[in-house]
Design a protein around this motif. Structure first.
Motif, PDB file in Angstrom:
ATOM      1  N   VAL A  92       0.847  -1.196   0.000  1.00  0.00           N
ATOM      2  CA  VAL A  92       0.000   0.000   0.000  1.00  0.00           C
ATOM      3  C   VAL A  92       0.887   1.252   0.000  1.00  0.00           C
ATOM      4  O   VAL A  92       0.747   2.141  -0.840  1.00  0.00           O
ATOM      5  CB  VAL A  92      -0.962   0.019   1.208  1.00  0.00           C
ATOM      6  N   GLY A  93       1.815   1.291   0.950  1.00  0.00           N
ATOM      7  CA  GLY A  93       2.729   2.436   1.053  1.00  0.00           C
ATOM      8  C   GLY A  93       3.620   2.538  -0.170  1.00  0.00           C
ATOM      9  O   GLY A  93       3.857   3.624  -0.715  1.00  0.00           O
ATOM     10  N   TRP A  94       4.092   1.379  -0.637  1.00  0.00           N
ATOM     11  CA  TRP A  94       4.970   1.349  -1.806  1.00  0.00           C
ATOM     12  C   TRP A  94       4.261   1.914  -3.033  1.00  0.00           C
ATOM     13  O   TRP A  94       4.832   2.703  -3.788  1.00  0.00           O
ATOM     14  CB  TRP A  94       5.426  -0.094  -2.069  1.00  0.00           C
ATOM     15  N   ALA A  95       2.987   1.521  -3.229  1.00  0.00           N
ATOM     16  CA  ALA A  95       2.234   1.966  -4.405  1.00  0.00           C
ATOM     17  C   ALA A  95       2.133   3.499  -4.437  1.00  0.00           C
ATOM     18  O   ALA A  95       2.322   4.122  -5.482  1.00  0.00           O
ATOM     19  CB  ALA A  95       0.851   1.327  -4.422  1.00  0.00           C
ATOM     20  N   GLU A  96       1.853   4.083  -3.270  1.00  0.00           N
ATOM     21  CA  GLU A  96       1.741   5.557  -3.214  1.00  0.00           C
ATOM     22  C   GLU A  96       3.072   6.208  -3.548  1.00  0.00           C
ATOM     23  O   GLU A  96       3.143   7.169  -4.311  1.00  0.00           O
ATOM     24  CB  GLU A  96       1.310   5.991  -1.811  1.00  0.00           C
ATOM     25  N   ARG A  97       4.138   5.673  -2.930  1.00  0.00           N
ATOM     26  CA  ARG A  97       5.478   6.219  -3.149  1.00  0.00           C
ATOM     27  C   ARG A  97       5.857   6.111  -4.613  1.00  0.00           C
ATOM     28  O   ARG A  97       6.393   7.044  -5.206  1.00  0.00           O
ATOM     29  CB  ARG A  97       6.481   5.394  -2.319  1.00  0.00           C
ATOM     30  N   PHE A  98       5.580   4.940  -5.191  1.00  0.00           N
ATOM     31  CA  PHE A  98       5.965   4.681  -6.580  1.00  0.00           C
ATOM     32  C   PHE A  98       5.271   5.656  -7.523  1.00  0.00           C
ATOM     33  O   PHE A  98       5.911   6.272  -8.378  1.00  0.00           O
ATOM     34  CB  PHE A  98       5.620   3.228  -6.949  1.00  0.00           C
ATOM     35  N   CYS A  99       3.961   5.794  -7.344  1.00  0.00           N
ATOM     36  CA  CYS A  99       3.199   6.662  -8.259  1.00  0.00           C
ATOM     37  C   CYS A  99       3.567   8.135  -8.112  1.00  0.00           C
ATOM     38  O   CYS A  99       3.377   8.913  -9.042  1.00  0.00           O
ATOM     39  CB  CYS A  99       1.699   6.457  -8.077  1.00  0.00           C
ATOM     40  N   ALA A 100       4.095   8.501  -6.935  1.00  0.00           N
ATOM     41  CA  ALA A 100       4.479   9.892  -6.707  1.00  0.00           C
ATOM     42  C   ALA A 100       5.886  10.201  -7.219  1.00  0.00           C
ATOM     43  O   ALA A 100       6.280  11.357  -7.338  1.00  0.00           O
ATOM     44  CB  ALA A 100       4.409  10.205  -5.217  1.00  0.00           C
TER      45      ALA A 100
END
Lengths: 225, 220
Positions: free
Chosen positions: A192-200
């Motif tokens: 979940v955290g990784w997905a946000e970081r990645f997309c940002a």
């Protein structure tokens, strides 16, 4: 390097093309994007990838490179002045390659199966379960690979981040279609955290399509089956 | 040097890909034969995702999937490289290795099926072989150029296993007049000392696979 020296034949909605785009952005490479029309294949594509006739194809100094993960490795090996994409340790590279192959061979068929909208009842349930189970395995892989940092690649996005992250838009589309989250706090908290970081990430933001636009493409795919 | 172990199975061309790579580079290793009908707890521990051979264990750390293993071997022990130095040539070698990996299953589909399904598998196999003949070899002795490389090892199944399957099923897919380059490659590949000395016994393989096919076709 002149922009015309690097071309990418692709389509903005394809997660495989997005992989190549992210790699180009990571290395700050100027390139010309040659958008293929949905439903037809250009002469250049057929010439550049006569075996598979698929996108993405990277054309560098008139030489074609096919297959998204092969393109990402090529970019990493040629443009050595930018941040590295593959891990430097051979064992870490092997783990990254293992999971990238898993994503393409085992996990992606589940995703596309759902997106195409042809599955029903028990068959659909099975595929959804398989897709979710795959993400749980990738959650475990993340815990090992990230070593407490923010990405599969550690401090910054790397090969496996790109291999999986390119699907995040389509994962969202799928979640909307099936009415449940497959990346969620309960089963895959790290992702979940990784997905946000990645997309940002600056290399990803510009090339990750909006969900609404992907949903329109999904409708075309479903109509075309 | 840290200990190298290979978990393999003698009838498997995937297992042999790794044996050839290790032998070509002169890497000493311990070989562990797996009974695929009764997989060891250790194998399942080392490859929980796929539960398959080959698995390479180097200094206690496991690597699964033959193509991943081959690249690991090449990057860890650089002597007698499996991949060319030039990045574009490397991308082509990887492309053909992936092609062999993805499409090679059509030949096994001929082995596992009968009737209409088998007809379809034969058609797909011929297309695949034609693509290799026309596009992959070019005028070169090996897929890797003058010496074998990643793609040659990945196509290695064609050098022995294809012929055995042809005999069992009673078809001839690859003949010198239809596939001259591929036939020349098969001969050249099998002449390489490491390959020649590291192939399963053809008779033994024939008997084993024939029996396997009978079981497969008998089951519902």
């Amino acid at each position: 390097m002149a922009t015309s020296d690097v071309k990418l034949i692709g389509a903005w909605a394809s997660p495989f093309v997005i992989r190549a785009l992210i790699a180009l952005k990571v290395k700050s490479i100027s390139y010309e994007f040659l958008q293929e029309t949905f439903g037809s294949k250009s002469k250049l594509l057929l010439q550049s990838n006569p075996i598979h006739k698929k996108i993405p194809v990277l054309i560098h100094a008139d030489k074609p490179i096919c297959e998204s993960l092969i393109i990402v490795q090529y970019i990493d090996e040629v443009w050595t002045s930018g941040p590295t994409i593959l891990p430097s340790d051979p064992y870490d590279r092997a783990i990254a390659r293992f999971w990238a192959a898993y994503i393409d061979d085992k996990w992606f068929p589940c995703l596309i199966g759902i997106v195409r909208g042809q599955l029903e009842g028990e068959a659909k349930e099975t595929v959804i379960q398989q897709m979710s189970a795959g993400l749980v395995l990738l959650e475990e892989a993340f815990e090992k690979c990230s070593e407490g940092k923010g990405y599969f690649g550690g401090e910054k996005i790397g090969y496996l981040d790109i291999a999986l992250g390119s699907f995040l838009g389509w994962i969202n589309v799928t979640e909307n279609m099936i009415g449940m989250k497959v990346i969620d706090e309960a089963k895959t908290p790290c992702l979940v955290g990784w997905a946000e970081r990645f997309c940002a990430d600056s290399a990803v933001k510009e090339v990750m399509p909006e969900i609404e636009k992907l949903e329109e493409v999904a409708k075309l795919l479903q109509a075309n089956v | 040097m840290e200990e190298v172990k290979l978990f393999g199975a003698w009838p498997s061309p995937f297992s042999y890909r790794v044996i050839w790579a290790l032998k070509l580079k002169g890497i000493p290793y311990e070989y562990v034969e797996e009974d695929l009908s009764n997989k060891s707890a250790l194998l399942l521990q080392y490859n929980p995702v796929h539960k398959k051979i080959p698995v390479l264990v180097h200094g206690g750390k496991p690597i699964a999937e033959s193509l991943v293993i081959l690249q690991y071997i090449d990057e860890t022990w650089p002597q007698n490289p499996l991949l060319p130095k030039d990045a574009f040539e490397r991308s082509k070698a990887r492309f053909w290795a992936k092609f062999a990996e993805d499409k090679g299953s059509t030949i096994w589909a001929i082995f596992r099926t009968g009737g209409e399904e088998q007809e379809k598998a034969m058609k797909e196999s011929l297309e695949m072989l034609k693509t290799i003949e026309e596009h992959a070899l070019g005028g070169k002795k090996f897929f890797g150029g003058d010496t074998t490389g990643l793609a040659d090892l990945t196509f290695g199944g064609i050098a022995l296993w294809l012929g055995v399957i042809e005999d069992i099923v009673g078809v001839k897919l690859v003949e010198p007049h239809t596939f001259p380059r591929l036939c020349a490659w098969i001969e050249n590949f099998k002449e390489i000392p490491v390959i020649k000395q590291n192939l399963p016994d053809r008779e033994k393989l024939f008997v084993y696979l024939k029996h396997r096919r009978e079981i497969l076709l008998a089951s519902p």
